[in-house]
Design an enzyme around this catalytic site. Structure first.
Site, PDB file in Angstrom:
ATOM      1  N   GLU A 157     -22.900  66.399  22.629  1.00  0.00           N
ATOM      2  CA  GLU A 157     -21.580  66.070  23.155  1.00  0.00           C
ATOM      3  C   GLU A 157     -20.583  67.070  22.595  1.00  0.00           C
ATOM      4  O   GLU A 157     -20.730  67.524  21.456  1.00  0.00           O
ATOM      5  CB  GLU A 157     -21.202  64.645  22.741  1.00  0.00           C
ATOM      6  CG  GLU A 157     -19.873  64.140  23.269  1.00  0.00           C
ATOM      7  CD  GLU A 157     -18.702  64.374  22.320  1.00  0.00           C
ATOM      8  OE1 GLU A 157     -17.572  64.001  22.690  1.00  0.00           O
ATOM      9  OE2 GLU A 157     -18.898  64.944  21.222  1.00  0.00           O
ATOM     10  N   HIS A 177     -23.117  64.396  18.177  1.00  0.00           N
ATOM     11  CA  HIS A 177     -21.664  64.363  18.386  1.00  0.00           C
ATOM     12  C   HIS A 177     -21.005  65.675  17.966  1.00  0.00           C
ATOM     13  O   HIS A 177     -21.141  66.102  16.826  1.00  0.00           O
ATOM     14  CB  HIS A 177     -21.097  63.206  17.563  1.00  0.00           C
ATOM     15  CG  HIS A 177     -19.653  62.913  17.798  1.00  0.00           C
ATOM     16  ND1 HIS A 177     -18.759  62.731  16.770  1.00  0.00           N
ATOM     17  CD2 HIS A 177     -18.954  62.750  18.944  1.00  0.00           C
ATOM     18  CE1 HIS A 177     -17.574  62.459  17.264  1.00  0.00           C
ATOM     19  NE2 HIS A 177     -17.661  62.461  18.583  1.00  0.00           N
ATOM     20  N   HIS A 207     -11.374  69.456  19.748  1.00  0.00           N
ATOM     21  CA  HIS A 207     -11.107  68.035  19.914  1.00  0.00           C
ATOM     22  C   HIS A 207      -9.619  67.734  19.968  1.00  0.00           C
ATOM     23  O   HIS A 207      -9.120  67.093  20.888  1.00  0.00           O
ATOM     24  CB  HIS A 207     -11.759  67.236  18.785  1.00  0.00           C
ATOM     25  CG  HIS A 207     -11.493  65.759  18.880  1.00  0.00           C
ATOM     26  ND1 HIS A 207     -10.373  65.171  18.322  1.00  0.00           N
ATOM     27  CD2 HIS A 207     -12.197  64.761  19.468  1.00  0.00           C
ATOM     28  CE1 HIS A 207     -10.395  63.881  18.568  1.00  0.00           C
ATOM     29  NE2 HIS A 207     -11.490  63.601  19.264  1.00  0.00           N
ATOM     30  N   GLU A 214     -17.070  66.126  27.152  1.00  0.00           N
ATOM     31  CA  GLU A 214     -15.910  65.242  27.176  1.00  0.00           C
ATOM     32  C   GLU A 214     -14.689  66.078  27.547  1.00  0.00           C
ATOM     33  O   GLU A 214     -14.330  67.016  26.834  1.00  0.00           O
ATOM     34  CB  GLU A 214     -15.675  64.551  25.841  1.00  0.00           C
ATOM     35  CG  GLU A 214     -14.443  63.635  25.914  1.00  0.00           C
ATOM     36  CD  GLU A 214     -14.076  62.937  24.626  1.00  0.00           C
ATOM     37  OE1 GLU A 214     -12.913  62.473  24.538  1.00  0.00           O
ATOM     38  OE2 GLU A 214     -14.924  62.860  23.726  1.00  0.00           O
ATOM     39  N   ASP A 218     -16.117  68.502  23.096  1.00  0.00           N
ATOM     40  CA  ASP A 218     -14.799  68.287  23.677  1.00  0.00           C
ATOM     41  C   ASP A 218     -14.293  69.590  24.284  1.00  0.00           C
ATOM     42  O   ASP A 218     -14.363  70.646  23.641  1.00  0.00           O
ATOM     43  CB  ASP A 218     -13.814  67.833  22.600  1.00  0.00           C
ATOM     44  CG  ASP A 218     -14.299  66.591  21.881  1.00  0.00           C
ATOM     45  OD1 ASP A 218     -14.250  65.510  22.493  1.00  0.00           O
ATOM     46  OD2 ASP A 218     -14.734  66.703  20.719  1.00  0.00           O
TER      47      ASP A 218
END
Length: 255
Positions: free
Chosen positions: A39, A12, A54, A114, A41
């Site tokens: 992952e 993450h 993020h 993301e 952002d």
């Protein structure tokens, strides 16, 4: 279902607890613990550069203030995004999407982008990220997945990068979430792990969708989800969950 190129364990935000989240340093820490899928952002600068962050604002993970998307990339690229975490990472910059793309491609890693738009530019962000990834992943075989909580962002990405698979992120099972995922041509749903049960796994996999969960940091939660047969687990705990183990065990321990 079509072949799924991602491993079950996904780090993450790189390794966003052990190092400053959404930085190259965090990716390197995750890789050092054996992870091969990540992952992150991605949002847009004021001049349209996709970069990693993020929050909509800068306060939590930098010493700066205000909306990140209001600044041009030349200014954002000079911000210290590491000192908030620890002295070890002082001076660590915000990375561009291109920098992360080169890193994962050179190492053969999978990436879940993301799309995390600044409020108000959801569709535009999806389009821009789709365009950038089409260019950056041209002639590249490393796995790539788009995800977003915002259907408008996924629709934008679909328009400019229809060939890149998409996943809907859900924190609650809001009305029509399943219909939206299907209408967007999603290949997966990434749900808050507390939502995932046998019925939801069966619904998703029965419709040909992959079932992924975020953010799983406790042993009991990981064991429950693995027993359900989920397809992916996104975790901060890269130092405790070995990506090589069938069950969650401390990294370095025997599977």
């Amino acid at each position: 279902m079509t072949a799924w190129p991602f491993p079950r364990w996904i780090a993450h935000r790189g390794a966003g607890k052990l190092a400053p989240e959404n930085t190259l340093a965090a990716f390197r820490v995750g890789a050092a613990h054996g992870y091969s899928a990540f992952e992150c952002d991605v949002k847009l600068s004021a001049d349209g550069q996709p970069f990693l962050l993020h929050d909509a604002t800068l306060e939590r993970t930098t010493a700066e203030h205000g909306t990140a998307g209001d600044r041009v990339w030349a200014a954002l690229s000079r911000i210290d995004a590491g000192s908030w975490h620890s002295r070890l990472y002082a001076g660590e910059p915000l990375p561009s999407l291109e920098a992360i793309a080169r890193y994962v491609q050179c190492n053969g890693f999978a990436l879940n982008v993301e799309i995390k738009p600044t409020p108000g530019v959801e569709h535009t962000t999806g389009q821009a990220v789709g365009e950038a990834c089409t260019r950056l992943w041209q002639d590249q075989a490393t796995p790539l997945l788009f995800s977003s909580f915002r259907p408008e962002a996924l629709q934008g990405a679909r328009e400019t990068a229809p060939q890149i698979p998409r996943a809907l992120l859900v924190d609650t099972l809001w009305p029509q979430w399943f219909d939206v995922a299907q209408s967007l041509g999603c290949v997966a749903v990434v749900a808050n792990h507390r939502l995932m049960d046998a019925a939801l796994v069966a619904q998703l996999q029965g419709a040909g969708l992959r079932a992924l969960c975020y953010t799983v940091n406790e042993d009991a939660d990981a064991r429950r989800l693995l027993a359900l047969g989920v397809d992916g687990i996104i975790t901060d705990a890269v130092d405790r969950f070995s990506p090589f183990a069938a069950l969650p065990v401390a990294s370095g321990a025997a599977a």
